[in-house]
Design a protein around this motif. Structure first.
Motif, mmCIF file in Angstrom:
data_model
loop_
_atom_site.group_PDB
_atom_site.id
_atom_site.type_symbol
_atom_site.label_atom_id
_atom_site.label_comp_id
_atom_site.label_asym_id
_atom_site.label_seq_id
_atom_site.Cartn_x
_atom_site.Cartn_y
_atom_site.Cartn_z
ATOM 1 N N GLY A 92 -70.338 11.896 -89.979
ATOM 2 C CA GLY A 92 -69.472 11.786 -88.826
ATOM 3 C C GLY A 92 -68.199 12.586 -88.887
ATOM 4 O O GLY A 92 -67.409 12.570 -87.937
ATOM 5 N N VAL A 93 -67.981 13.325 -89.982
ATOM 6 C CA VAL A 93 -66.701 14.019 -90.141
ATOM 7 C C VAL A 93 -66.877 15.203 -91.085
ATOM 8 O O VAL A 93 -67.744 15.187 -91.970
ATOM 9 C CB VAL A 93 -65.639 13.027 -90.690
ATOM 10 N N LEU A 94 -66.073 16.242 -90.866
ATOM 11 C CA LEU A 94 -66.013 17.380 -91.770
ATOM 12 C C LEU A 94 -64.549 17.616 -92.102
ATOM 13 O O LEU A 94 -63.708 17.702 -91.207
ATOM 14 C CB LEU A 94 -66.621 18.625 -91.119
ATOM 15 N N VAL A 95 -64.256 17.720 -93.397
ATOM 16 C CA VAL A 95 -62.882 17.859 -93.878
ATOM 17 C C VAL A 95 -62.754 19.173 -94.635
ATOM 18 O O VAL A 95 -63.623 19.518 -95.442
ATOM 19 C CB VAL A 95 -62.487 16.685 -94.797
ATOM 20 N N LYS A 96 -61.674 19.898 -94.369
ATOM 21 C CA LYS A 96 -61.430 21.174 -95.040
ATOM 22 C C LYS A 96 -59.981 21.258 -95.496
ATOM 23 O O LYS A 96 -59.084 20.655 -94.888
ATOM 24 C CB LYS A 96 -61.683 22.348 -94.083
ATOM 25 N N GLY A 336 -64.600 8.724 -86.582
ATOM 26 C CA GLY A 336 -63.928 8.090 -85.470
ATOM 27 C C GLY A 336 -64.168 6.601 -85.395
ATOM 28 O O GLY A 336 -65.159 6.071 -85.907
ATOM 29 N N SER A 337 -63.261 5.908 -84.756
ATOM 30 C CA SER A 337 -63.369 4.464 -84.599
ATOM 31 C C SER A 337 -64.659 4.110 -83.859
ATOM 32 O O SER A 337 -64.954 4.659 -82.801
ATOM 33 C CB SER A 337 -62.157 3.953 -83.817
ATOM 34 N N GLY A 338 -65.442 3.215 -84.445
ATOM 35 C CA GLY A 338 -66.694 2.793 -83.827
ATOM 36 C C GLY A 338 -67.880 3.684 -84.090
ATOM 37 O O GLY A 338 -68.995 3.385 -83.649
ATOM 38 N N TRP A 339 -67.675 4.797 -84.812
ATOM 39 C CA TRP A 339 -68.785 5.698 -85.135
ATOM 40 C C TRP A 339 -69.765 4.963 -86.041
ATOM 41 O O TRP A 339 -69.352 4.160 -86.877
ATOM 42 C CB TRP A 339 -68.228 6.937 -85.857
#
Length: 349
Positions: A92-96, A336-339
């Motif tokens: 649900g997320v990508l961080v760089k 995100g919230s609720g993902w």
């Protein structure tokens, strides 16, 4: 608890790119660059760079691809709603980490509705920046300061008129601790001298309006859609309320508990918090960047230590967790919230 489901320390994952930078990533992470064109590190990434095989996928210090660990046990890593995610390895997320020593081009990322219709993906690429360092006078360029005519924009794009585009964008100086939400569809560029942690939707979709300062060609700049279609992803309206997209934060004073680092409208896509001693987080996937030595305590009494510069991938099976340490200081990136139940929702911004 299975020790495999404790937070896992991630190995360095520097990315070669067309632009110069990366020295501040190396300093924070305690690693070395192999060349001066490694301006990005993809942290705990389970998606690769577009069209480049497995480049970008992150590994643990034990040599295991996080993508494979998540795909093998998605419930343990992202929770019981895993079947609603886009793919088995989806977090649900990508961080760089992004350390620009030269200006990045004017470009745009598509929104979810456009990506679903044209790119067969439920994610667009709303993103955000948390400024870790910025040279004096370096700035972000975000959105049009006045509405632009689409036909004129097409002409200026084809002429690669960088000056025209930048002159019509909102410009504001970057300052350490600043959190900036970049809604999908919004034109943006980043000056040289800015070092950010970037959290975004987990895709690598970029539409270049200014390819002349990159190694890409015109034909490599429109997501293989052709500009007639791709420009449908670009807002030509004025972006007037910049203050609603920017939040000022103090990353240096002693921290206590958890503090939100982005404007509330970011929550639908991702969450970003600074965690000092005594911060508490619900169970769920998280990517943790340690700015100072910090201890994570799991729900069943397990403890994991993170030294300054460490990156941890925290699985949902670790349960609710909290932080300790006299100088505890973490940046915590979460979906995100609720993902993932909200993955099909329309774009908020």
């Amino acid at each position: 608890m299975d020790p495999q489901l404790h937070p896992r320390t991630m190995a360095p994952n520097l990315i070669d790119h067309f632009y110069r930078g990366g020295d501040r990533i190396a300093a924070l992470r305690g690693i070395e660059q192999s060349n001066p064109f490694q301006p990005e590190e993809w942290l705990a990434a389970t998606v690769p760079r577009a069209g480049e095989g497995e480049i970008g996928l992150a590994s643990t210090t034990d040599g295991e691809l996080l993508r494979d660990l998540v795909a093998a046990d998605p419930e343990a890593w992202i929770g019981p709603g895993h079947s609603l995610a886009a793919r088995p390895s989806d977090t649900g997320v990508l961080v760089k980490l992004l350390d620009a020593r030269q200006r990045l081009p004017v470009h745009v990322h598509p929104a979810r509705a456009f990506a679903l219709s044209h790119l067969d993906c439920p994610y667009g690429k709303t993103e955000s920046w948390l400024v870790l360092d910025a040279e004096p006078g370096s700035a972000f360029h975000l959105g049009w300061s006045e509405a632009v005519d689409p036909d004129e924009l097409d002409r200026r794009r084809d002429a690669q008129d960088s000056e025209w585009m930048l002159a019509r964008m909102n410009r504001f100086e970057a300052r350490r601790g600043m959190g900036v939400l970049v809604p999908a569809g919004t034109v943006h560029a980043v000056d040289a001298g800015i070092f950010v942690a970037e959290v975004q939707e987990p895709t690598d979709f970029s539409l270049l309006l200014e390819w002349s300062v990159t190694t890409s060609t015109r034909d490599e700049s429109h997501l293989d859609l052709g500009f007639d279609t791709a420009m449908g992803a670009v807002s030509t309206s004025a972006l007037t309320d910049i203050d609603a997209l920017v939040r000022s934060n103090d990353l240096d004073s002693p921290a206590s508990g958890a503090a939100r680092l982005l404007p509330p409208t970011a929550d639908a896509y991702f969450r970003l918090d600074r965690a000092g001693a005594g911060a508490e987080f619900d169970a769920g996937f998280a990517v943790v960047l340690a700015l100072a030595d910090t201890v994570l305590h799991g729900a069943s009494g397990e403890t994991v230590s993170a030294a300054r510069g460490d990156v941890l991938a925290v699985p949902a099976a670790f349960g609710p967790w909290r932080t300790e340490g006299t100088e505890a200081n973490l940046i915590v990136h979460r979906p995100g919230s609720g993902w993932p139940q909200t993955l099909g929702d329309s774009d908020v911004a």
